[in-house]
Design a protein around this motif. Structure first.
Motif, PDB file in Angstrom:
ATOM      1  N   SER A 127       0.878  -1.172   0.000  1.00  0.00           N
ATOM      2  CA  SER A 127       0.000   0.000   0.000  1.00  0.00           C
ATOM      3  C   SER A 127       0.919   1.228   0.000  1.00  0.00           C
ATOM      4  N   PRO A 128       0.467   2.338  -0.599  1.00  0.00           N
ATOM      5  CA  PRO A 128      -0.868   2.686  -1.089  1.00  0.00           C
ATOM      6  C   PRO A 128      -1.066   2.429  -2.576  1.00  0.00           C
ATOM      7  N   ASN A 129      -2.333   2.510  -3.005  1.00  0.00           N
ATOM      8  CA  ASN A 129      -2.710   2.488  -4.409  1.00  0.00           C
ATOM      9  C   ASN A 129      -2.691   3.925  -4.912  1.00  0.00           C
ATOM     10  N   ILE A 130      -1.808   4.229  -5.851  1.00  0.00           N
ATOM     11  CA  ILE A 130      -1.679   5.620  -6.315  1.00  0.00           C
ATOM     12  C   ILE A 130      -1.946   5.751  -7.811  1.00  0.00           C
ATOM     13  N   ASN A 131      -2.773   4.868  -8.346  1.00  0.00           N
ATOM     14  CA  ASN A 131      -3.211   5.042  -9.723  1.00  0.00           C
ATOM     15  C   ASN A 131      -4.161   6.237  -9.817  1.00  0.00           C
ATOM     16  N   ILE A 132      -4.133   6.893 -10.962  1.00  0.00           N
ATOM     17  CA  ILE A 132      -5.015   8.028 -11.202  1.00  0.00           C
ATOM     18  C   ILE A 132      -6.458   7.532 -11.369  1.00  0.00           C
ATOM     19  N   LEU A 133      -7.411   8.239 -10.781  1.00  0.00           N
ATOM     20  CA  LEU A 133      -8.820   7.952 -11.028  1.00  0.00           C
ATOM     21  C   LEU A 133      -9.183   8.580 -12.376  1.00  0.00           C
ATOM     22  N   ARG A 134      -8.817   7.870 -13.420  1.00  0.00           N
ATOM     23  CA  ARG A 134      -8.964   8.369 -14.789  1.00  0.00           C
ATOM     24  C   ARG A 134     -10.402   8.302 -15.265  1.00  0.00           C
ATOM     25  N   ASP A 135     -11.105   7.230 -14.910  1.00  0.00           N
ATOM     26  CA  ASP A 135     -12.458   7.004 -15.401  1.00  0.00           C
ATOM     27  C   ASP A 135     -13.401   6.849 -14.225  1.00  0.00           C
ATOM     28  N   PRO A 136     -14.550   7.534 -14.219  1.00  0.00           N
ATOM     29  CA  PRO A 136     -15.431   7.510 -13.049  1.00  0.00           C
ATOM     30  C   PRO A 136     -16.068   6.155 -12.774  1.00  0.00           C
ATOM     31  N   ARG A 137     -15.980   5.233 -13.732  1.00  0.00           N
ATOM     32  CA  ARG A 137     -16.602   3.922 -13.547  1.00  0.00           C
ATOM     33  C   ARG A 137     -15.699   2.929 -12.820  1.00  0.00           C
ATOM     34  N   TRP A 138     -14.433   3.253 -12.672  1.00  0.00           N
ATOM     35  CA  TRP A 138     -13.473   2.272 -12.163  1.00  0.00           C
ATOM     36  C   TRP A 138     -13.856   1.823 -10.744  1.00  0.00           C
ATOM     37  N   GLY A 139     -13.978   0.526 -10.556  1.00  0.00           N
ATOM     38  CA  GLY A 139     -14.391  -0.011  -9.273  1.00  0.00           C
ATOM     39  C   GLY A 139     -13.407   0.218  -8.153  1.00  0.00           C
ATOM     40  N   THR A 162     -35.508  15.105   7.496  1.00  0.00           N
ATOM     41  CA  THR A 162     -35.277  13.771   6.929  1.00  0.00           C
ATOM     42  C   THR A 162     -33.858  13.682   6.397  1.00  0.00           C
ATOM     43  N   VAL A 163     -33.185  12.613   6.772  1.00  0.00           N
ATOM     44  CA  VAL A 163     -31.838  12.355   6.258  1.00  0.00           C
ATOM     45  C   VAL A 163     -31.887  11.028   5.507  1.00  0.00           C
ATOM     46  N   LEU A 164     -31.596  11.075   4.218  1.00  0.00           N
ATOM     47  CA  LEU A 164     -31.535   9.877   3.374  1.00  0.00           C
ATOM     48  C   LEU A 164     -30.071   9.493   3.181  1.00  0.00           C
ATOM     49  N   VAL A 165     -29.696   8.308   3.618  1.00  0.00           N
ATOM     50  CA  VAL A 165     -28.316   7.841   3.469  1.00  0.00           C
ATOM     51  C   VAL A 165     -28.306   6.782   2.377  1.00  0.00           C
ATOM     52  N   MET A 166     -27.902   7.201   1.187  1.00  0.00           N
ATOM     53  CA  MET A 166     -28.015   6.383  -0.017  1.00  0.00           C
ATOM     54  C   MET A 166     -26.621   6.100  -0.583  1.00  0.00           C
ATOM     55  N   GLY A 167     -26.570   5.626  -1.835  1.00  0.00           N
ATOM     56  CA  GLY A 167     -25.293   5.492  -2.512  1.00  0.00           C
ATOM     57  C   GLY A 167     -24.961   4.085  -2.934  1.00  0.00           C
ATOM     58  N   LEU A 168     -23.686   3.738  -2.812  1.00  0.00           N
ATOM     59  CA  LEU A 168     -23.147   2.492  -3.348  1.00  0.00           C
ATOM     60  C   LEU A 168     -22.529   1.665  -2.237  1.00  0.00           C
ATOM     61  N   ASP A 169     -22.051   0.479  -2.599  1.00  0.00           N
ATOM     62  CA  ASP A 169     -21.210  -0.326  -1.728  1.00  0.00           C
ATOM     63  C   ASP A 169     -20.389  -1.257  -2.617  1.00  0.00           C
ATOM     64  N   GLN A 170     -19.754  -2.271  -2.013  1.00  0.00           N
ATOM     65  CA  GLN A 170     -18.846  -3.119  -2.786  1.00  0.00           C
ATOM     66  C   GLN A 170     -19.578  -4.059  -3.750  1.00  0.00           C
ATOM     67  N   SER A 171     -20.895  -4.141  -3.656  1.00  0.00           N
ATOM     68  CA  SER A 171     -21.640  -4.921  -4.648  1.00  0.00           C
ATOM     69  C   SER A 171     -21.795  -4.155  -5.954  1.00  0.00           C
ATOM     70  N   ILE A 172     -21.543  -2.862  -5.921  1.00  0.00           N
ATOM     71  CA  ILE A 172     -21.704  -1.997  -7.101  1.00  0.00           C
ATOM     72  C   ILE A 172     -20.354  -1.594  -7.684  1.00  0.00           C
ATOM     73  N   GLU A 173     -19.396  -1.256  -6.831  1.00  0.00           N
ATOM     74  CA  GLU A 173     -18.055  -0.837  -7.283  1.00  0.00           C
ATOM     75  C   GLU A 173     -17.030  -1.559  -6.419  1.00  0.00           C
TER      76      GLU A 173
END
Length: 784
Positions: free
Chosen positions: A163-175, A493-504
């Motif tokens: 560690s660490p991972n220092i690749n550029i976040l080039r594409d927004p889809r990268w998991g 109201t607080v909505l806590v939404m988003g992603l997790d490791q099943s998505i990315e």
């Protein structure tokens, strides 16, 4: 191990200052005894081995040891599960451990249990990067290495952390974008250098003793896992010399040359037709030659086997081994080298001396770690033990890191902060509203304990909890009605939404930037029903197109929490209720969904191309519409910038003999190699005033735009971050911030041939609303 109470906020400031000002061990309680890895003082043989003489120079000791090994023994030391050498008193060693944002049990070198049931789990890297706080990054590294050393002393961990991972976040889809410090090469490189310094300790800077050995990965142009039928094991990244020099190489160069990292990991993919782990130009010529790596090069796990078996780059396993080691690979994550190296030597494909060179690099790192110095308890950091893991101070730093990294994206009204007095009952809704392990992201270990968003908010006010969706996939509306009714009966109201490791995740790239399933529908219906302000809190690593919420007047505020670590729920609540003033900034661009239509993940070009309407990548080159830009982040107060001082002209001295008419005007550029770059910097002094009523932290971001003349030849970035600094300013107060901008590193551009040049002429610096022009002029030198 859930619901661990964290120290009161009153103690946080003093604790954090202590952590930021120290390095090395905090606790002093002895750990359980670990037997010596080698050179046991109770072993009479060890006394006569020169490689056991701790006072001798490490290179001499390593050469002595290598000279005593047989070919078979050498081969068995080339894999991560390195074999013991009993006749020399050396035990086996597992090289593979991970510490991306806390000691992890992802690698086989570290495990939890007994006296070490868990370790401090900091926010995922993308969240910590949003703090733009290099001091924090180094402090986290110091804590992680304290806990790593403690676990090593207790027989539960290794000392080599990939560690660490220092690749550029080039594409927004990268998991795996969540693992990175974002899209800007300078930020990623500064994070790398800071975190590595924290991990390795002060002595590790420049070949000295190492607290633990860090590893910067994955070199290079690795940022695709599995997209549209193309995976990382078969991908050939086609990268121009220009993009390699001014984007992909920048963080790794900074990690090696400024962070003095002990290891670099090569990646699975090919770059321009050559596997990175078999490319001598990348490994031997660049990493070890030009950047002067003092350490070892390791493969990503089974990379050598991958370029033989999956990519069919060589016709035999033995040729793959020879290509890798001769290219500069020193260690294999996997058994491939250990299995085939002897055959490669006996077949004449490589010399035993090639193996010796690899072992000199790995053994030297082990010696710098003290593994050949006898009793661990008698060495530096030898007193660290169970009481130094999950300490209150460490957990407080994890909480502070989450507070600093959370980003306020929208605050209409303003609706935030909430008030326990006015908002006596708050509806907490969403699939991430009461999660634990989701908050730590991937490459995490076992946390000391968790505070969920529901628990955190519950410390401030009464909560009405409804999940709304069974999970982040949100495939149906069965739970919608309960959520809607909760919103109708609450004061906010607080909505806590988003992603997790099943998505990315690793092995999983996204095919959409939208919220999964019917999450958007739930947010809109709840916002419509809520009688009080509606706040959207997002957990994700990569960006999400939430244009609908940004433009919905009924969604009053939006927070991005990334994956905020074990104390994420407390940090979210502290910001929602104003105990903490948010100061995070986005370390990546948030694109609209339709951006994906014209940008295949496989296209590596950073710059836009008019001929095929390719829009380019990251804020440096993409000029199209965004949901939220890089660097965006709001506060509960208002900061005003005033330029105190900055030069209007900087003379660039030329190196060597140059014609007397070497002065260059607009449209001209000096090669960096032709300039005297040492100490060539310009200093910017900026006053930051807090014009609001709340104390707060503010990140100063300094961007540069090069001269327009000659831009077509250089295709420079639209703008480039050249400096940043986080500063805390009390309400009504003013603080002066000084930022030094290195001319050769920060104001240079890279031409199409991959040559770095300094454009002469007017460079524009922008700091918020402040714009300042600096003229660079080449100094003429007369021929002597």
């Amino acid at each position: 191990m859930t619901g661990t109470a964290l120290p009161a906020a009153a103690a946080a400031t003093a604790t954090l200052l202590l952590l930021l000002s120290i390095s090395g061990g905090i606790g002093r309680l002895a750990a359980g005894a670990r037997e010596p890895f080698a050179c046991d003082p109770k072993d009479e043989r060890a006394r006569g081995f020169p490689f056991c003489q701790a006072s001798s120079p490490v290179p001499e000791r390593a050469r002595d040891l290598v000279g005593r090994l047989t070919l078979q023994e050498k081969a068995k030391l080339l894999g991560n599960d390195a074999a013991a050498v009993p006749r020399l008193g050396i035990k086996g060693y597992e090289w593979w451990s991970e510490a991306l944002h806390g000691v992890s049990n992802v690698g086989p070198g570290t495990r939890f249990g007994g006296d070490f049931p868990g370790a401090t789990s900091f926010p995922q890297v993308i969240t910590t990067a949003a703090s733009f706080n290099a001091s924090l990054w180094e402090a986290i590294g110091q804590v992680v290495s304290d806990e790593a050393r403690a676990m090593y002393n207790g027989g539960m961990g290794g000392l080599t952390y990939w560690s660490p991972n220092i690749n550029i976040l080039r594409d927004p889809r990268w998991g795996r974008g969540q693992e990175t410090p974002g899209e800007d090469p300078v930020v990623v490189g500064q994070y790398a250098a800071s975190y590595v310094r924290g991990l390795q300790g002060a002595e590790g800077d420049g070949g000295g003793r190492l607290k633990v050995a860090a590893c910067c990965k994955h070199f290079t142009a690795y940022d695709l896992d599995n997209w549209n039928g193309i995976d990382r094991y078969h991908f050939n990244a086609r990268v121009s010399k220009q993009d390699m020099e001014d984007t992909f190489s920048v963080p790794f160069r900074m990690c090696v040359m400024e962070g003095k990292v002990a290891s670099v990991m090569c990646s699975y993919n090919q770059v321009n037709g050559i596997p990175t782990c078999a490319d001598p130009n990348l490994l031997r010529k660049t990493v070890r030659g030009a950047w002067r790596l003092d350490g070892y090069v390791v493969s990503d796990c089974d990379s050598v086997g991958v370029f033989y078996g999956n990519q069919h780059y060589t016709s035999t396993p033995q040729q793959a081994v020879a290509d890798a080691i001769k290219a500069g690979l020193d260690l294999d994550c996997g058994p491939f080298l250990a299995k085939h190296t002897e055959e490669a030597v006996r077949g004449g494909l490589m010399n035993e001396a090639d193996i010796d060179g690899a072992l000199l690099n790995t053994l030297a790192v082990q010696m710098r770690l003290g593994m050949f110095d006898g009793e661990p308890s008698a060495q530096a950091y030898g007193t660290l033990g169970p009481k130094d893991v999950c300490t209150p101070a460490h957990q407080e730093l994890a909480l502070e890191a989450a507070r600093q990294g959370i980003v306020l994206l929208k605050n209409q009204g303003p609706a935030l902060p909430l008030s326990p007095r006015r908002h006596r009952a708050v509806a907490i809704i969403g699939p991430n509203s009461d999660v634990t392990v989701t908050m730590v992201g991937n490459y995490a270990g076992v946390a000391c304990g968790y505070t969920t968003p529901l628990q955190g908010i519950g410390k401030y006010t009464k909560t009405i909890h409804q999940q709304g969706c069974a999970d982040v996939a949100c495939s149906d509306d069965k739970l919608f009605e309960g959520a809607i009714q909760a919103a109708r009966g609450a004061d906010a109201t607080v909505l806590v939404m988003g992603l997790d490791q099943s998505i990315e995740a690793e092995f999983k790239d996204r095919d959409s930037l939208l919220l999964p399933g019917r999450q958007q529908e739930l947010v809109s219906k709840v916002a419509m029903a809520s009688k009080g302000p509606t706040v959207l809190v997002l957990m994700s690593g990569g960006p999400v197109d939430i244009s609908f919420a940004k433009n919905d007047l009924r969604v009053a505020a939006i927070l991005w929490a990334g994956y905020p670590g074990q104390a994420g729920g407390t940090a979210i609540a502290d910001i929602l209720f104003g105990a903490t003033n948010p100061g995070g900034k986005l370390p990546m661009t948030w694109y609209p969904q339709d951006y994906l239509a014209s940008v295949p993940m496989t296209v590596m070009d950073m710059r836009p191309t008019r001929s095929n309407l390719y829009p380019g990548r990251t804020y440096r080159f993409y000029g199209g519409p965004v949901v939220y830009p890089f660097g965006h982040g709001l506060s509960y107060t208002h900061f005003v910038h005033t330029l105190a001082s900055a030069p209007s002209t900087v003379v660039v001295p030329l190196a060597g003999r140059r014609p007397a008419n070497a002065t260059m005007g607009p449209g001209k550029a000096v090669r960096v190699t032709h300039a005297r770059c040492a100490r060539l910097s310009l200093g910017v002094q900026l006053d930051v005033q807090n014009a609001g009523a709340r104390d707060g932290a503010h990140t100063v971001l300094v961007f540069s735009t090069p001269p327009k003349d000659g831009g077509a030849r250089w295709a420079p970035p639209r703008s480039q971050l050249v400096g940043f600094q986080r500063v805390h300013v009390a309400a009504g107060a003013r603080e002066r911030v000084g930022i030094n901008i290195h001319v050769c590193k920060s104001l240079s551009v890279v031409d199409g041939a991959g040559v770095r040049r300094i454009p002469m002429g007017e460079h524009r610096l922008q700091i918020g609303d402040v714009v300042h022009s600096v003229s660079l002029q080449a100094e003429p030198l007369r021929v002597i």
